[in-house]
Design a protein around this motif. Structure first.
Motif, mmCIF file in Angstrom:
data_model
loop_
_atom_site.group_PDB
_atom_site.id
_atom_site.type_symbol
_atom_site.label_atom_id
_atom_site.label_comp_id
_atom_site.label_asym_id
_atom_site.label_seq_id
_atom_site.Cartn_x
_atom_site.Cartn_y
_atom_site.Cartn_z
ATOM 1 N N GLU A 18 -35.102 -0.455 -23.329
ATOM 2 C CA GLU A 18 -35.195 -1.576 -24.279
ATOM 3 C C GLU A 18 -33.831 -2.235 -24.542
ATOM 4 N N ASP A 19 -32.783 -1.410 -24.721
ATOM 5 C CA ASP A 19 -31.461 -1.984 -25.030
ATOM 6 C C ASP A 19 -30.892 -2.768 -23.847
ATOM 7 N N VAL A 20 -31.179 -2.287 -22.631
ATOM 8 C CA VAL A 20 -30.695 -2.990 -21.425
ATOM 9 C C VAL A 20 -31.397 -4.344 -21.319
ATOM 10 N N LEU A 21 -32.725 -4.349 -21.548
ATOM 11 C CA LEU A 21 -33.475 -5.606 -21.525
ATOM 12 C C LEU A 21 -32.958 -6.546 -22.610
ATOM 13 N N CYS A 22 -32.651 -5.999 -23.785
ATOM 14 C CA CYS A 22 -32.146 -6.824 -24.894
ATOM 15 C C CYS A 22 -30.845 -7.516 -24.477
ATOM 16 N N GLY A 23 -29.996 -6.798 -23.766
ATOM 17 C CA GLY A 23 -28.742 -7.378 -23.256
ATOM 18 C C GLY A 23 -29.009 -8.534 -22.302
ATOM 19 N N GLU A 24 -30.001 -8.349 -21.414
ATOM 20 C CA GLU A 24 -30.333 -9.422 -20.468
ATOM 21 C C GLU A 24 -30.869 -10.651 -21.202
ATOM 22 N N VAL A 25 -31.778 -10.418 -22.158
ATOM 23 C CA VAL A 25 -32.410 -11.515 -22.910
ATOM 24 C C VAL A 25 -31.342 -12.303 -23.675
ATOM 25 N N ARG A 26 -30.365 -11.573 -24.229
ATOM 26 C CA ARG A 26 -29.260 -12.235 -24.949
ATOM 27 C C ARG A 26 -28.443 -13.101 -23.983
ATOM 28 N N LEU A 27 -28.139 -12.547 -22.808
ATOM 29 C CA LEU A 27 -27.361 -13.284 -21.799
ATOM 30 C C LEU A 27 -28.076 -14.550 -21.347
ATOM 31 N N LYS A 28 -29.421 -14.506 -21.349
ATOM 32 C CA LYS A 28 -30.194 -15.669 -20.888
ATOM 33 C C LYS A 28 -30.324 -16.729 -21.993
ATOM 34 N N ARG A 34 -34.169 -8.642 -30.359
ATOM 35 C CA ARG A 34 -34.073 -7.377 -31.085
ATOM 36 C C ARG A 34 -34.828 -6.312 -30.290
ATOM 37 N N ALA A 35 -34.126 -5.223 -29.948
ATOM 38 C CA ALA A 35 -34.775 -4.126 -29.224
ATOM 39 C C ALA A 35 -35.675 -3.363 -30.186
ATOM 40 N N VAL A 36 -36.911 -3.114 -29.779
ATOM 41 C CA VAL A 36 -37.876 -2.330 -30.563
ATOM 42 C C VAL A 36 -38.514 -1.334 -29.591
ATOM 43 N N PRO A 37 -39.191 -0.276 -30.077
ATOM 44 C CA PRO A 37 -39.811 0.663 -29.138
ATOM 45 C C PRO A 37 -40.744 -0.063 -28.159
ATOM 46 N N GLY A 38 -40.482 0.094 -26.861
ATOM 47 C CA GLY A 38 -41.341 -0.499 -25.836
ATOM 48 C C GLY A 38 -40.964 -1.892 -25.389
ATOM 49 N N GLY A 39 -39.878 -2.449 -25.950
ATOM 50 C CA GLY A 39 -39.493 -3.788 -25.489
ATOM 51 C C GLY A 39 -38.514 -4.504 -26.388
ATOM 52 N N VAL A 40 -38.585 -5.837 -26.352
ATOM 53 C CA VAL A 40 -37.651 -6.694 -27.088
ATOM 54 C C VAL A 40 -38.459 -7.799 -27.765
ATOM 55 N N TRP A 55 -37.669 -16.694 -16.375
ATOM 56 C CA TRP A 55 -36.260 -16.319 -16.254
ATOM 57 C C TRP A 55 -35.958 -14.824 -16.320
ATOM 58 N N VAL A 56 -36.680 -14.085 -17.172
ATOM 59 C CA VAL A 56 -36.224 -12.715 -17.511
ATOM 60 C C VAL A 56 -36.642 -11.728 -16.429
ATOM 61 N N ARG A 57 -35.674 -11.035 -15.872
ATOM 62 C CA ARG A 57 -35.924 -10.127 -14.745
ATOM 63 C C ARG A 57 -36.491 -8.768 -15.151
ATOM 64 N N GLY A 58 -36.094 -8.281 -16.330
ATOM 65 C CA GLY A 58 -36.408 -6.889 -16.664
ATOM 66 C C GLY A 58 -37.691 -6.674 -17.445
ATOM 67 N N ALA A 59 -38.345 -7.768 -17.886
ATOM 68 C CA ALA A 59 -39.562 -7.625 -18.706
ATOM 69 C C ALA A 59 -40.781 -7.390 -17.823
ATOM 70 N N GLY A 60 -41.665 -6.482 -18.262
ATOM 71 C CA GLY A 60 -42.892 -6.214 -17.515
ATOM 72 C C GLY A 60 -43.979 -7.225 -17.814
ATOM 73 N N ARG A 61 -44.009 -7.723 -19.055
ATOM 74 C CA ARG A 61 -44.952 -8.779 -19.449
ATOM 75 C C ARG A 61 -44.431 -9.433 -20.713
ATOM 76 N N VAL A 62 -44.979 -10.621 -21.017
ATOM 77 C CA VAL A 62 -44.572 -11.368 -22.211
ATOM 78 C C VAL A 62 -45.820 -11.617 -23.055
ATOM 79 N N LEU A 63 -45.789 -11.128 -24.301
ATOM 80 C CA LEU A 63 -46.919 -11.301 -25.211
ATOM 81 C C LEU A 63 -46.555 -12.294 -26.316
ATOM 82 N N ALA A 64 -47.442 -13.263 -26.565
ATOM 83 C CA ALA A 64 -47.277 -14.179 -27.702
ATOM 84 C C ALA A 64 -48.044 -13.586 -28.872
#
Length: 370
Positions: A18-28, A34-40, A55-64
């Protein structure tokens, strides 16, 4: 819920990353990730949803996340589900399905909860329900709070649309990109994978360096929603940031079939010009000309009893070859077996928590420059 409205968007990651993905999302450039259990979690509107998928490389899916309300019994869930403005989000002509999960709540039957929401959508919107529908509405009832989301991705995001050929137990592209980030990779240095299989690490590294959007070659579930604006989406897709990277990306494998596979996958991804693949054993390994970079590998783990003993010499040879020939290079090794990683004799930095992958738990073992 209009196109302009601001809501919570959840980007799923493998637990532990989660923290690594949060870093990528911030860079983009996404606001306040905000990193939370299971994602950002981020906030935004539908354009941010589209951008996250593209754009985001590390996310498995995006939920609205479209609605959240307290609920303690099924009749109440039924009433509240009928008040969700479904016509603003779903189309009446597109089939949908509902999945629910319950934890620590007075509503504990996930199937009954899904059924109530499904009926509410069908009766208020008129959209057909189908068990294999591409549009998925998710309900999570936790501590008597129901959160309703729409899965905007459809197929999981590691399916970039380029890789037709894969070898046994491949590493998902989403996970490979996050492991590259964890190794400090930013697209400016060469990357070499000495056991490249179908080429995942090499192709992800080359795409990052080439500034290619991971979602450029595929379709998404949000294209079937009422909130979709085809012209705005086309404009977003048409923004070209691609470049020819300064570095090159190398894959080798002792299996000739793997090399053919990798080359075909790199060709489809449009990065054949900056990648090189060749048949080679670990003891043949030599650094390419030019500055040092990153060696990263996902070697076999040996999941059956006795496999570990037979694999230890392979890891030992890998470690000795790297220590002898790759001065100045950093190393990343993904494995489920710490004893095999340590058989390399490489000076690893402290490891992070293991990450679930294909029924196992794998860790990234990293070094500073050798």
């Amino acid at each position: 819920m209009t196109k302009e409205q601001d809501f919570e968007i959840f980007l799923a990651a493998a637990p532990g990353l989660e923290d690594v993905l949060c870093g990528e999302v911030r860079l983009k450039g996404f606001k306040q990730p905000r990193a939370v259990p299971g994602g950002v979690v981020i906030r935004g509107g539908w354009p941010e949803v589209w951008r996250a998928n593209l754009w985001v490389r590390g996310a498995g899916r995006v939920l609205a996340r479209i609605e959240s309300f307290p609920v303690t019994h099924l009749a109440q869930l039924d009433r509240r589900a009928r008040r969700v403005p479904w016509a603003e989000i779903l189309r009446p002509d597109i089939p949908f399905r509902v999945e629910a999960s319950c934890a620590g709540s007075r509503i504990y039957h996930a199937g009954a909860a899904a059924e109530r929401i499904e009926t509410a959508i069908r009766e208020t919107l008129g959209a057909p329900h189908a068990p294999d529908a591409g549009i998925l509405v998710r309900a999570r009832i936790e501590q008597d709070l129901c959160t309703i989301s729409v899965d905007t991705s459809g197929d999981l995001l590691h399916r970039r649309g380029h890789k037709q050929a894969v070898n046994r137990a491949p590493l998902r592209e989403t996970m490979a990109s996050l492991f590259l980030l964890q190794c400090g990779y930013n697209g400016a240095e060469p990357v070499l994978d000495p056991m490249c299989g179908s080429g995942t690490f090499v192709i992800e590294a080359a795409e990052i360096a080439s500034r290619l959007n991971p979602g450029r070659s595929r379709h998404f579930a949000f294209e079937q929603l009422a909130t979709f604006d085809a012209e705005a989406w086309q404009r977003m897709r048409d923004v070209k940031s691609a470049r020819m990277p300064a570095a090159r990306f190398y894959g080798s494998d002792r299996d000739a079939g793997a090399i053919v596979m990798s080359q075909a996958n790199a060709e489809r991804a449009g990065i054949a010009a900056c990648t090189e693949f060749r048949v080679a054993t670990i003891s043949d390994l030599a650094p390419p000309a030019g500055p040092p970079g990153l060696v990263i590998a996902n070697p076999p783990y040996g999941t059956r009893i006795g496999d570990k003993q037979t694999l230890a010499p392979l890891y030992r040879t890998l470690g000795q070859t790297l220590l002898r020939r790759f001065a100045g290079w950093r190393v990343g090794i993904v494995t489920s077996e710490p004893s095999l990683a340590y058989a390399t004799g490489l000076p690893f930095l402290p490891t992070t928590a293991p990450v679930p992958h294909g029924g196992l738990r794998v860790s990234l073992f990293r070094t500073a420059p050798l």
